[in-house]
Design an enzyme around this catalytic site. Structure first.
Site, PDB file in Angstrom:
ATOM      1  N   THR A  41       0.821  -1.212   0.000  1.00 46.61           N
ATOM      2  CA  THR A  41       0.000   0.000   0.000  1.00 46.61           C
ATOM      3  C   THR A  41       0.850   1.254   0.000  1.00 46.61           C
ATOM      4  OG1 THR A  41      -1.782  -1.169   1.076  1.00 46.61           O
ATOM      5  CG2 THR A  41      -1.802   1.198   1.320  1.00 46.61           C
ATOM      6  N   TYR A  54      -8.377   0.714  -3.607  1.00 44.58           N
ATOM      7  CA  TYR A  54      -7.111   1.110  -4.231  1.00 44.58           C
ATOM      8  C   TYR A  54      -6.389  -0.143  -4.667  1.00 44.58           C
ATOM      9  CZ  TYR A  54      -4.766  -0.597  -0.105  1.00 44.58           C
ATOM     10  OH  TYR A  54      -4.300  -1.417   0.881  1.00 44.58           O
ATOM     11  N   SER A  87       1.403  -7.396  -0.662  1.00 42.55           N
ATOM     12  CA  SER A  87       2.154  -8.419   0.086  1.00 42.55           C
ATOM     13  C   SER A  87       1.321  -9.666   0.359  1.00 42.55           C
ATOM     14  CB  SER A  87       2.755  -7.843   1.363  1.00 42.55           C
ATOM     15  OG  SER A  87       1.786  -7.702   2.361  1.00 42.55           O
ATOM     16  N   THR A 120       1.613  -4.261   4.373  1.00 45.34           N
ATOM     17  CA  THR A 120       1.452  -4.573   5.799  1.00 45.34           C
ATOM     18  C   THR A 120       0.930  -5.993   6.048  1.00 45.34           C
ATOM     19  OG1 THR A 120      -0.792  -3.670   5.807  1.00 45.34           O
ATOM     20  CG2 THR A 120       0.975  -2.157   6.447  1.00 45.34           C
ATOM     21  N   ASP A 121       0.266  -6.590   5.029  1.00 50.30           N
ATOM     22  CA  ASP A 121      -0.397  -7.883   5.278  1.00 50.30           C
ATOM     23  C   ASP A 121       0.566  -8.971   5.741  1.00 50.30           C
ATOM     24  OD1 ASP A 121      -2.729  -6.693   4.471  1.00 50.30           O
ATOM     25  OD2 ASP A 121      -2.943  -7.808   2.595  1.00 50.30           O
ATOM     26  N   LYS A 193       0.296  -7.742  13.088  1.00 52.27           N
ATOM     27  CA  LYS A 193      -0.740  -6.820  12.603  1.00 52.27           C
ATOM     28  C   LYS A 193      -2.026  -7.100  13.372  1.00 52.27           C
ATOM     29  CE  LYS A 193      -2.842  -5.058   8.360  1.00 52.27           C
ATOM     30  NZ  LYS A 193      -2.919  -5.078   6.891  1.00 52.27           N
ATOM     31  N   GLU A 314      -1.979 -28.028  28.535  1.00 54.41           N
ATOM     32  CA  GLU A 314      -3.216 -28.828  28.488  1.00 54.41           C
ATOM     33  C   GLU A 314      -3.060 -30.027  27.565  1.00 54.41           C
ATOM     34  OE1 GLU A 314      -7.240 -26.933  28.500  1.00 54.41           O
ATOM     35  OE2 GLU A 314      -6.082 -25.094  28.258  1.00 54.41           O
TER      36      GLU A 314
HETATM   37  N1  ASP Z   1      -2.724  -5.596   0.911  1.00 52.47           N
HETATM   38  C1  ASP Z   1      -1.720  -4.599   1.183  1.00 52.47           C
HETATM   39  C2  ASP Z   1      -0.368  -5.298   1.185  1.00 52.47           C
HETATM   40  O1  ASP Z   1      -0.071  -5.987   2.110  1.00 52.47           O
HETATM   41  C3  ASP Z   1      -1.990  -3.928   2.465  1.00 52.47           C
HETATM   42  C4  ASP Z   1      -0.963  -2.917   2.912  1.00 52.47           C
HETATM   43  O2  ASP Z   1       0.115  -2.797   2.416  1.00 52.47           O
HETATM   44  O3  ASP Z   1      -1.284  -2.199   3.896  1.00 52.47           O
HETATM   45  O4  ASP Z   1       0.348  -5.145   0.237  1.00 52.47           O
END
Ligand code: ASP
Length: 357
Positions: A41, A54, A87, A120-121, A193, A314
């Site tokens: 992103t 996007y 990602s 971020t993924d 995350k 457990e």
């Molecule tokens: N789907 C995006 C990625 O991981 C989300 C992001 O970058 O925040 O490339």
């Protein structure tokens, strides 16, 4: 010819010293940081600045560097495009390319640090993988954004600026691979995350932050959790191709069908994202134990965001022949198990790796 008196010499010396002190010091050479772009992103674009929809990975590394000219005051920057993907599409080919390039760059005497832009993924998986295979103490810093570059209040530019500041900081060296997002410096082993959309999505729930960075000013609190980078037995890259390891989530009324299907699809290891402290139904436990008996390495982790998955709390791991993931969430447990399986299938050895990394 008159001879200078000692007091006149002292005066001249003091004058020279004062002039030297007042003259602007020659600018110290800026550290050299290489930016490896993979997409996400932070390189995403939307048709308008206020829409949720996007596409990731639209902006190239040169545009990214040009968008944050302030970062050039922190370091001499060079960019390379490794990939340009969301990602969610991260894969072994990009990981190998990235690991090889980071190892090459950090071995060069003219490179002080590396910044990797990423989505971020799966940033926590890539960061943890690099934390295990990079053979250098030099700063390697991943960064990302939750809002695309075209958004109102895009978070990417400041995250990038802060990541460059951390990569250029000598004090960041020896702290393992780091992730800088939203002013926080996380260790690769500890971050996860926690929100699908919030800008403040990353937390290091069990062990806390490595430090903070505010408009380029860094503050470090502590070292990372676990063995990493130059101290890792995987440093330099995986010994061979990493085998398939699948993650299966536990739930009410779970049976063993997906466990068996994963092995039939070629998995050499399984990670269960268990309920609570790595628990699952008796039916799933029996199916997992049967696969463990056949030599599939089975790790119990948890679908809960935070907490330690203790050995034989457990579930009797000794009786079933399982490995407990301890502080590793399922996605990190999968990365470590894949690397571990390039070396050994010995359960004690693999449990040791989970304790150390
Ligand atoms: N789907 C995006 C990625 O991981 C989300 C992001 O970058 O925040 O490339």
């Amino acid at each position: 010819m008159s001879r200078s008196s000692p007091s006149r010499l002292v005066f001249l010396f003091l004058m020279c010293a004062a002039v030297a002190a007042a003259a602007p010091a020659a600018p110290a050479a800026l550290p050299s940081v290489v930016v490896l772009a993979t997409g996400g992103t932070i390189a995403g674009a939307a048709a308008s600045d206020v829409q949720a929809g996007y596409k990731s990975g639209q902006v190239g590394v040169d545009q990214l560097l040009a968008a944050v000219p302030q970062a050039q005051k922190l370091a001499r920057l060079k960019g390379e495009q490794i990939a340009n993907i969301g990602s969610q599409d991260m894969n072994d080919d990009v990981w190998m390319k990235l690991a090889k390039r980071v190892n090459e760059l950090t071995a060069q005497s003219d490179v002080d640090g590396v910044v990797i832009t990423h989505g971020t993924d799966t940033i926590e998986e890539t960061a943890y993988f690099l934390n295990l295979v990079v053979k250098s103490k030099k700063p390697v810093v991943l960064t990302a954004a939750m809002r695309p570059s075209t958004a109102l209040s895009a978070d990417g530019p400041l995250n990038f600026f802060n990541a460059v500041a951390v990569a250029a900081d000598k004090d960041a060296a020896g702290r393992g691979v780091l992730v800088v997002v939203n002013d926080w410096i996380h260790g690769a082993a500890s971050l996860t995350k926690t929100s699908t959309t919030a800008v403040q999505t990353f937390l290091s729930p069990l062990s806390g932050l490595i430090g903070t960075v505010a408009y380029g000013t860094t503050e470090f609190y502590r070292g990372p959790v676990g063995r990493n980078t130059d101290k890792s037995e995987f440093a330099g890259g995986p010994a061979g191709p990493m085998p398939r390891v699948d993650i299966i989530m536990a739930h009410e009324n779970m049976d063993g069908a997906l466990i068996d299907a994963a092995v039939a699809a070629g998995a050499k290891g399984l990670v269960i994202a268990g309920v609570g402290n790595g628990n699952m139904t008796q039916a799933a436990l029996d199916a997992l134990a049967a696969q463990a008996k056949k030599g599939i390495v089975c790790v119990r982790s948890s679908r809960v965001t935070t907490g330690n998955i203790g050995r034989s709390v457990e579930v009797d791991d000794d009786k079933y022949g399982f490995v407990a993931s301890l502080e590793h969430n399922p996605q990190k447990a999968r990365v470590l198990l894949r690397l571990a399986l390039t070396r050994t299938k010995d359960l004690k050895e693999i449990q040791r790796m989970f304790e150390e990394y």
